[in-house]
Scaffold this motif. Structure first.
Motif, PDB file in Angstrom:
ATOM      1  N   GLY A  61       0.802  -1.221   0.000  1.00  0.00           N
ATOM      2  CA  GLY A  61       0.000   0.000   0.000  1.00  0.00           C
ATOM      3  C   GLY A  61       0.831   1.265   0.000  1.00  0.00           C
ATOM      4  O   GLY A  61       0.433   2.274   0.595  1.00  0.00           O
ATOM      5  N   VAL A  62       1.991   1.222  -0.674  1.00  0.00           N
ATOM      6  CA  VAL A  62       2.863   2.397  -0.728  1.00  0.00           C
ATOM      7  C   VAL A  62       3.237   2.679  -2.179  1.00  0.00           C
ATOM      8  O   VAL A  62       3.095   1.830  -3.056  1.00  0.00           O
ATOM      9  N   LYS A  63       3.736   3.885  -2.418  1.00  0.00           N
ATOM     10  CA  LYS A  63       4.241   4.244  -3.727  1.00  0.00           C
ATOM     11  C   LYS A  63       5.756   4.171  -3.721  1.00  0.00           C
ATOM     12  O   LYS A  63       6.392   4.165  -2.665  1.00  0.00           O
ATOM     13  N   ILE A  64       6.323   4.135  -4.896  1.00  0.00           N
ATOM     14  CA  ILE A  64       7.766   3.930  -5.008  1.00  0.00           C
ATOM     15  C   ILE A  64       8.551   5.034  -4.324  1.00  0.00           C
ATOM     16  O   ILE A  64       9.649   4.797  -3.810  1.00  0.00           O
ATOM     17  N   ASP A  65       8.011   6.242  -4.242  1.00  0.00           N
ATOM     18  CA  ASP A  65       8.779   7.329  -3.620  1.00  0.00           C
ATOM     19  C   ASP A  65       8.875   7.201  -2.104  1.00  0.00           C
ATOM     20  O   ASP A  65       9.547   7.994  -1.451  1.00  0.00           O
ATOM     21  N   ALA A  66       8.221   6.177  -1.535  1.00  0.00           N
ATOM     22  CA  ALA A  66       8.358   5.919  -0.095  1.00  0.00           C
ATOM     23  C   ALA A  66       9.621   5.119   0.220  1.00  0.00           C
ATOM     24  O   ALA A  66      10.034   5.040   1.382  1.00  0.00           O
ATOM     25  N   VAL A  67      10.245   4.550  -0.795  1.00  0.00           N
ATOM     26  CA  VAL A  67      11.449   3.734  -0.598  1.00  0.00           C
ATOM     27  C   VAL A  67      12.616   4.616  -0.179  1.00  0.00           C
ATOM     28  O   VAL A  67      12.882   5.657  -0.786  1.00  0.00           O
ATOM     29  N   THR A  68      13.331   4.191   0.860  1.00  0.00           N
ATOM     30  CA  THR A  68      14.458   4.981   1.382  1.00  0.00           C
ATOM     31  C   THR A  68      15.820   4.392   1.024  1.00  0.00           C
ATOM     32  O   THR A  68      16.846   5.050   1.211  1.00  0.00           O
ATOM     33  N   ALA A  69      15.854   3.158   0.535  1.00  0.00           N
ATOM     34  CA  ALA A  69      17.112   2.531   0.102  1.00  0.00           C
ATOM     35  C   ALA A  69      16.774   1.319  -0.750  1.00  0.00           C
ATOM     36  O   ALA A  69      15.683   0.745  -0.641  1.00  0.00           O
ATOM     37  N   VAL A  70      17.728   0.933  -1.585  1.00  0.00           N
ATOM     38  CA  VAL A  70      17.560  -0.235  -2.450  1.00  0.00           C
ATOM     39  C   VAL A  70      18.665  -1.236  -2.143  1.00  0.00           C
ATOM     40  O   VAL A  70      19.827  -0.859  -1.949  1.00  0.00           O
ATOM     41  N   VAL A  71      18.297  -2.498  -2.064  1.00  0.00           N
ATOM     42  CA  VAL A  71      19.247  -3.586  -1.837  1.00  0.00           C
ATOM     43  C   VAL A  71      19.195  -4.511  -3.041  1.00  0.00           C
ATOM     44  O   VAL A  71      18.112  -4.867  -3.506  1.00  0.00           O
ATOM     45  N   THR A  72      20.355  -4.902  -3.555  1.00  0.00           N
ATOM     46  CA  THR A  72      20.377  -5.793  -4.706  1.00  0.00           C
ATOM     47  C   THR A  72      21.386  -6.909  -4.521  1.00  0.00           C
ATOM     48  O   THR A  72      22.483  -6.694  -4.000  1.00  0.00           O
ATOM     49  N   GLY A  73      20.994  -8.103  -4.931  1.00  0.00           N
ATOM     50  CA  GLY A  73      21.954  -9.195  -4.974  1.00  0.00           C
ATOM     51  C   GLY A  73      22.910  -8.976  -6.126  1.00  0.00           C
ATOM     52  O   GLY A  73      22.492  -8.653  -7.239  1.00  0.00           O
ATOM     53  N   VAL A  74      24.205  -9.119  -5.872  1.00  0.00           N
ATOM     54  CA  VAL A  74      25.210  -8.861  -6.906  1.00  0.00           C
ATOM     55  C   VAL A  74      25.760 -10.149  -7.512  1.00  0.00           C
ATOM     56  O   VAL A  74      26.674 -10.127  -8.315  1.00  0.00           O
ATOM     57  N   GLY A  75      25.178 -11.283  -7.146  1.00  0.00           N
ATOM     58  CA  GLY A  75      25.659 -12.551  -7.661  1.00  0.00           C
ATOM     59  C   GLY A  75      26.530 -13.261  -6.637  1.00  0.00           C
ATOM     60  O   GLY A  75      26.494 -12.933  -5.456  1.00  0.00           O
ATOM     61  N   PRO A  76      27.309 -14.217  -7.095  1.00  0.00           N
ATOM     62  CA  PRO A  76      27.592 -14.537  -8.486  1.00  0.00           C
ATOM     63  C   PRO A  76      26.393 -15.118  -9.220  1.00  0.00           C
ATOM     64  O   PRO A  76      25.516 -15.731  -8.617  1.00  0.00           O
TER      65      PRO A  76
END
Length: 225
Positions: free
Chosen positions: A51-66
């Motif tokens: 129930g939120v919009k994308i502008d509520a996100v305060t940080a992004v986490v991503t898997g870098v692999g391998p």
């Protein structure tokens, strides 16, 4: 705090939102050929569920692999794009660490994912779930002595039962586990007054080997007449 986590380093296309206390929404689908088609709809689903919009996100986490070249880049480019558009930090985490974090093992163990070419991406972990050494890519038979007697999690372990006879869940990484791991690391930094190393990785691909696609060495040069 509202973390958006994504990972496309394995056949699992996964996205999640974490509010600093728990995972509030998560979407995962296993499809090794459609990372580019599935990731953005997955992000839309978790935002709608929370129930939120994308502008509520305060940080992004991503898997870098391998992980394999093409699929891995989908998640990293998406994370970088959102980070830039929202002007929020982007944190990288080893995908194998996400699998380790999601396991409930209480002793030394191994994480192994499918690297194709009859190889696995793998790493060893201690009883606290901390990685021992750097991730590697090898043929299972070549590491049999190093992993002997250890339980293993990940799809790579299930593919080679002769080397990994004690394969456990989870089979695939989840963005929720990556987000939870990131929250724990951020909490450690906060408790340390911002001076302790967070152990995040740059949000750049961890390939461990060259991509399958190569420029031909002896291609024909065509020049105008």
């Amino acid at each position: 705090m509202l973390l958006l986590a994504v990972d496309t380093a394995t056949p699992a296309v996964t996205a999640a939102l974490h509010d600093g206390e728990s995972v509030v929404a998560e979407s995962s689908r296993v499809d090794a050929r459609r990372h580019g088609e599935l990731l953005l709809p997955a992000i839309d689903r978790v935002l709608a569920e929370a129930g939120v919009k994308i502008d509520a996100v305060t940080a992004v986490v991503t898997g870098v692999g391998p992980g394999p070249y093409t699929g891995l880049r989908v998640g990293l480019v998406t994370a970088a794009t959102f980070g830039s558009a929202l002007d929020v930090p982007v944190y990288g985490l080893c995908t194998l660490d996400g699998l380790a974090h999601a396991s409930d093992l209480d002793g030394p163990f191994v994480v192994a994912t499918d690297a194709r070419r009859k190889e696995v991406y793998w790493a060893r972990y201690d009883a606290s779930g901390n990685r021992v050494g750097e991730p590697a890519v090898d043929r299972p038979a070549d590491i049999a002595e190093q992993v002997a007697g250890l339980p293993a999690v990940g799809a790579g372990a299930r593919l080679y039962p002769d080397v990994f006879p004690d394969a456990r869940d989870p089979e695939h990484v989840s963005a929720g586990a990556l987000a939870s791991l990131a929250v724990r690391k951020l909490a450690v930094r906060k408790l340390a007054g911002g001076t302790e190393e967070m152990d995040f990785l740059p949000p750049q691909p961890l390939y461990l080997r060259r991509p399958d696609a190569q420029v031909p060495k002896n291609y024909k040069v065509v020049t105008p007449k």
